[in-house]
Design a protein around this motif. Sequence first.
Motif, PDB file in Angstrom:
ATOM      1  N   GLY A 198       0.769  -1.241   0.000  1.00  0.00           N
ATOM      2  CA  GLY A 198       0.000   0.000   0.000  1.00  0.00           C
ATOM      3  C   GLY A 198       0.794   1.281   0.000  1.00  0.00           C
ATOM      4  O   GLY A 198       0.230   2.359   0.193  1.00  0.00           O
ATOM      5  N   LYS A 238       0.628  -2.576   9.440  1.00  0.00           N
ATOM      6  CA  LYS A 238       1.217  -1.439  10.138  1.00  0.00           C
ATOM      7  C   LYS A 238       0.700  -1.388  11.567  1.00  0.00           C
ATOM      8  O   LYS A 238      -0.510  -1.424  11.799  1.00  0.00           O
ATOM      9  CB  LYS A 238       0.856  -0.146   9.409  1.00  0.00           C
ATOM     10  N   GLU A 250       0.981   0.489   4.315  1.00  0.00           N
ATOM     11  CA  GLU A 250      -0.056  -0.147   5.127  1.00  0.00           C
ATOM     12  C   GLU A 250       0.421  -1.437   5.791  1.00  0.00           C
ATOM     13  O   GLU A 250      -0.249  -1.973   6.671  1.00  0.00           O
ATOM     14  CB  GLU A 250      -1.273  -0.459   4.253  1.00  0.00           C
TER      15      GLU A 250
END
Length: 260
Positions: A198, A238, A250
Amino acid sequence: MSDFTKASEYEKVFNPRLYLETYFRLGSGSLADDFMRFVLRNLHKTLCLGELSGHTVIDIGTCPSIYQLLSACESFKEIIATWYTQTERQELQKWLNKDPDAFDWSSVVKHVCDLEGNSGKSAEKEDKLRGQIKQVLHCDVSKSNPLEPVVLPQVDCLISTVCLEAACRNHDSYATALKNLSNLLKPEGHLLLAGDLGANYYEVGEHKIFSLSVSEATLRKAFGESGYVIREFSCFGKPEDADYDTSDYEGFYFIHAQKP
């Protein structure tokens, strides 16, 4: 826009020494604390505790880092490191030469030695790795032979960490890069890949460096299109209490795939 990041474009904004200073001191509180522990644990498990071993491993996009090779030197006899820009190679060469100005990898090497049950053997570990890096070659994953003009026999294993997200500008080129890398592998050869989930960028000094945002779904699709069989896919999200903002990532991923 090109499907792949140009070396000249990358070199304008990427300072390899600042990158190392920002992200690769374990215990510094950067996002790489989580990333490094995740990747090093998975590489140790796959290379030192698993069955994966062989004669030669090529690391794709090594420079300016060595952390991803610390377990590989226990399972392979020869390591070929690769680079994309000259400034990255210069930083690796300092470490290979034991230059007093080389980046200090001691916190990372100590962590890997502790994982291996060899606490206090950091200097020996670094010397062993230096001795097993037999070549440092230019690499361009946009080419069908990424090591062009060098032609090597196909190898047992490839390793690549946080490389393809920087090199590839879209998901189609990511799949193309995976296909190109497979040309370097023997049949049934292994690919170990790790990176961010991400992330659209990460910061190095005042510059935001491009990163191709990938997800578990897009990665599985790319590997399927490229003909690999995924043997392991691990993700790490995360942490909720993470307070660093040098990237919009992410989470992280680790993939162990195999060429048919």
